[in-house]
Every structure is written in C-alpha cells, then in structure tokens.
Design an enzyme around this catalytic site. Structure first.
Site, PDB file in Angstrom:
ATOM      1  N   HIS A  73       8.413   8.225  55.728  1.00  0.00           N
ATOM      2  CA  HIS A  73       9.567   8.782  56.411  1.00  0.00           C
ATOM      3  C   HIS A  73      10.663   8.913  55.354  1.00  0.00           C
ATOM      4  O   HIS A  73      10.637   8.230  54.324  1.00  0.00           O
ATOM      5  CB  HIS A  73      10.048   7.870  57.533  1.00  0.00           C
TER       6      HIS A  73
ATOM      7  N   ASP B 197      12.208   5.654  54.613  1.00  0.00           N
ATOM      8  CA  ASP B 197      11.356   4.721  53.881  1.00  0.00           C
ATOM      9  C   ASP B 197      11.609   4.891  52.389  1.00  0.00           C
ATOM     10  O   ASP B 197      11.672   3.916  51.632  1.00  0.00           O
ATOM     11  CB  ASP B 197       9.863   4.999  54.149  1.00  0.00           C
TER      12      ASP B 197
ATOM     13  N   GLU C 290      -3.442  13.519  64.947  1.00  0.00           N
ATOM     14  CA  GLU C 290      -3.634  12.078  65.123  1.00  0.00           C
ATOM     15  C   GLU C 290      -4.602  11.837  66.270  1.00  0.00           C
ATOM     16  O   GLU C 290      -4.471  12.421  67.351  1.00  0.00           O
ATOM     17  CB  GLU C 290      -2.308  11.378  65.407  1.00  0.00           C
TER      18      GLU C 290
ATOM     19  N   ASP D 110       0.828   4.880  72.922  1.00  0.00           N
ATOM     20  CA  ASP D 110       0.182   5.134  71.631  1.00  0.00           C
ATOM     21  C   ASP D 110      -0.131   3.785  70.964  1.00  0.00           C
ATOM     22  O   ASP D 110       0.759   3.113  70.462  1.00  0.00           O
ATOM     23  CB  ASP D 110       1.143   5.964  70.777  1.00  0.00           C
TER      24      ASP D 110
ATOM     25  N   ASP E 120      -2.506   3.045  68.356  1.00  0.00           N
ATOM     26  CA  ASP E 120      -2.785   3.040  66.920  1.00  0.00           C
ATOM     27  C   ASP E 120      -3.739   1.910  66.531  1.00  0.00           C
ATOM     28  O   ASP E 120      -3.505   1.179  65.564  1.00  0.00           O
ATOM     29  CB  ASP E 120      -1.489   2.923  66.112  1.00  0.00           C
TER      30      ASP E 120
END
Length: 344
Positions: free
Chosen positions: A49, A52, A210, A248, A250
C-alpha cells in the site's frame, strides 16, 4: 505452455491479530524485519500500500514522498526484493468514509485523486509500473445514496486521471462484491475489465483476481481467472481460501478446498501465467489464535501448497483427460483427478 512462478506478499500479511471483535494478540514486527523474512520464506516480491512504503504520507510534500520511496527502493535492493505493485490505501481516511472516487463530496473526490497520484509517484520510485485499485468504499450501504451511473463514470474518470498522469503506469483493478460496503460498483472481474473501455487506453487497464473475492460473489475463482486470461487481462492474483459466503477470511491457500485450489493452479500453469513477469501473490492472514513465533506458517504453507498442487497438475495425463472428455465419461474423469490428489 507452462507458467513461470515467483511469489509475493504484503507486509500486512504479517500482522498483530486485531479484528473488529478484539485487540491485538501478537507483538508488532518492525517493517525492516518483515523485509528480512521474505527470502527466508521463499518470496521475492513485496506488495505495497502507498503508506506501507511511505508512512504518514499525508503529512509530506510530493518531493518528500518521492525521496522516502527512493530510500526504500535501496533497502529493497539490499534485500534482493522487488516491488510488485503499489495500491492507494484511502479507506482509513475520514475524507473517504463515503468512498474516494465516488464520494458525493467534490473535495473528498479531489483528495482521492491527489492521493492516487502520490501512489503513482511511489510506484515509479520503487521501480514498478503496477498500480492496484481495491475499490474498498466505492459503493454504498443504501442504494439511494449514490447514482450508479454517475458512480461508474467517476471511477472511469479516476482511471483516466491515473493513465494521463503517467504514460508508463498500468492499473490492476481488484474486484470485490462486498465488505466493507454492502454493495460495491465493481463486484466481479468482468466489471473490472469493462472499466478499461471507459478510458482512452484500455490496454493499460487489467485486473488482479483474489480467490476469496470471487467466492464472496459465489463464483469459481479458476473460471474468473480463465475469463481474465482469455482477455489477456490477468496481471496478478491474490491466492487464499474461504469458508463460504461470509466475511473475507484470507485463509491459507488450499486450506478449505484443495481441489478448488488445484483448478486455480492448473489454469494459471496451462495458460502461461508468469511468463510475462506476472507474480503469484499470497494474500493470507495468520489465524488470530496462532501464537507468536509460529505466525508465519500461513505464508510458507500457502506457497508450499501451491507448489505441491503444481506437481500434481503437471503429473496428470492430458491425453487421458482428453479421451475421457471426448467419451463424456465425467465420473471417470472425476475419479482420475481425485485419485491423483489423494495419492499426492
């Protein structure tokens, strides 16, 4: 045509375990220590990101942002790592509580566009042409709150702004049907690919699929990948797994449905994914109950599962599969696949 596979993940995939129902349960790991773990885990690419890469970027000038990103590039080089992409993370800012590009407030929309331009600056400094757009809040909780035609047009205008800002940049749209919003405007990969047609250069607009996001739309991840591959638009993937139609999760890739994971690996491999530099991204979260010191296994095992499934896929006899398909003996084909997986 076999694929070529190299792996990436984001620093957010090593996290402290906080969730909407409880606080952090593990100690933080400094960013540079996270980078040192990549090679040890078998990964060569870093997903970013924008904040980040450049923390507190809203408090910095464009020149300062670029300088910090250039310093980070040197750190990545020292670790032998490559930046796969940079994505604007706008969903934590108060100005984007009602979306960024689709916000009903003109000043908020301008903030979103300005922030995205800084994201492009960061990507260029890190040596990547890839921008990922996860349109987290580009939707609504109540249908009447936004005009869906205008919202779609505004997303198209944002894409055009990005393409005009840098002639080398590519945009990968990461679709998701819900969460955090009840309804999003780009819920599937078909929607994402179509958005490129609203720009002057559709060749620079592709997608990132994804696993969990496809499942949340009650779609087959491998079929979504196949659709994007057929359009030459699958430029990255986020592999993980998911228990049903809920939030979500993950989960570790292949942890819920190994056969579903096999089909994702197989479609990528059989259609040459990675041969043009695409990465296999793992977007997996460590279980909140996992203790410190054993909280990197979700990454290591996701990669290991991918490679094990790749071995199984490549061991299958394509001539036999073709014969069974021609004979329409799908039960035998079903057994052949299951038998190969159970032996593997």
């Amino acid at each position: 045509m076999q694929g070529t596979f190299r792996f990436s993940f984001g620093p957010w995939n090593i996290h402290e375990g906080a969730d909407p129902f409880g606080p952090e349960v593990r100690s933080s790991i400094p960013f540079n220590e996270k980078l040192a773990l990549y090679k040890k885990l078998g990964f060569d690419g870093v997903q970013f990101h924008d904040d980040d890469a450049v923390p507190a970027m809203n408090d910095l000038t464009p020149a300062q942002i670029i300088a910090e990103a250039e310093a980070l590039k040197k750190t990545l080089d020292d670790h032998g790592l490559t930046a796969e992409f940079v994505a604007p993370r706008m969903w934590f800012d108060p100005r984007t509580i009602d979306g960024g590009y689709t916000n009903n407030c003109a000043k908020c929309r301008q903030y979103a566009l300005d922030r995205t331009k800084r994201t492009v600056d960061i990507a260029k400094a890190l040596g990547t042409e890839n921008i990922v757009l996860w349109l987290a809040r580009e939707g609504t909780y109540i249908r009447e709150a936004k005009d869906p035609v205008l919202a779609t047009e505004r997303i198209g205008e944002a894409l055009q702004t990005i393409l005009d800002y840098d002639k080398d940049v590519r945009v990968m749209i990461e679709s998701k049907p819900n969460e955090p919003m009840d309804h999003t405007y780009i819920p599937t990969i078909g929607h994402a690919i179509a958005m490129g047609l609203m720009t002057s250069d559709p060749s620079r607009v592709g997608c990132l699929i994804e696993t969990a996001h496809a499942l949340l739309a009650n779609l087959s991840p491998s079929d979504e990948m196949g659709f994007a591959l057929a359009h030459k638009k699958l430029w990255s993937v986020h592999l993980n797994d998911q228990n049903g139609l809920k939030f979500d999760q993950d989960l570790t890739f292949g942890a819920v449905d190994p056969r579903r994971a096999l089909n994702q690996v197989r479609v990528l491999d059989q259609h040459g994914f990675g041969n043009n530099g695409e990465w296999v991204g793992l977007d997996v979260k460590v279980m909140r109950t996992q203790k410190s010191g054993a909280d990197l296994k979700h990454l290591a095992y996701s990669r290991k599962i991918f490679l094990r499934l790749l071995e199984i896929s490549r061991s299958l006899n394509d001539d036999m599969i073709a014969q069974l398909v021609a004979e329409r003996d799908y039960e035998e084909l079903n057994w052949y696949i299951l038998d190969a997986m159970l032996k593997g």
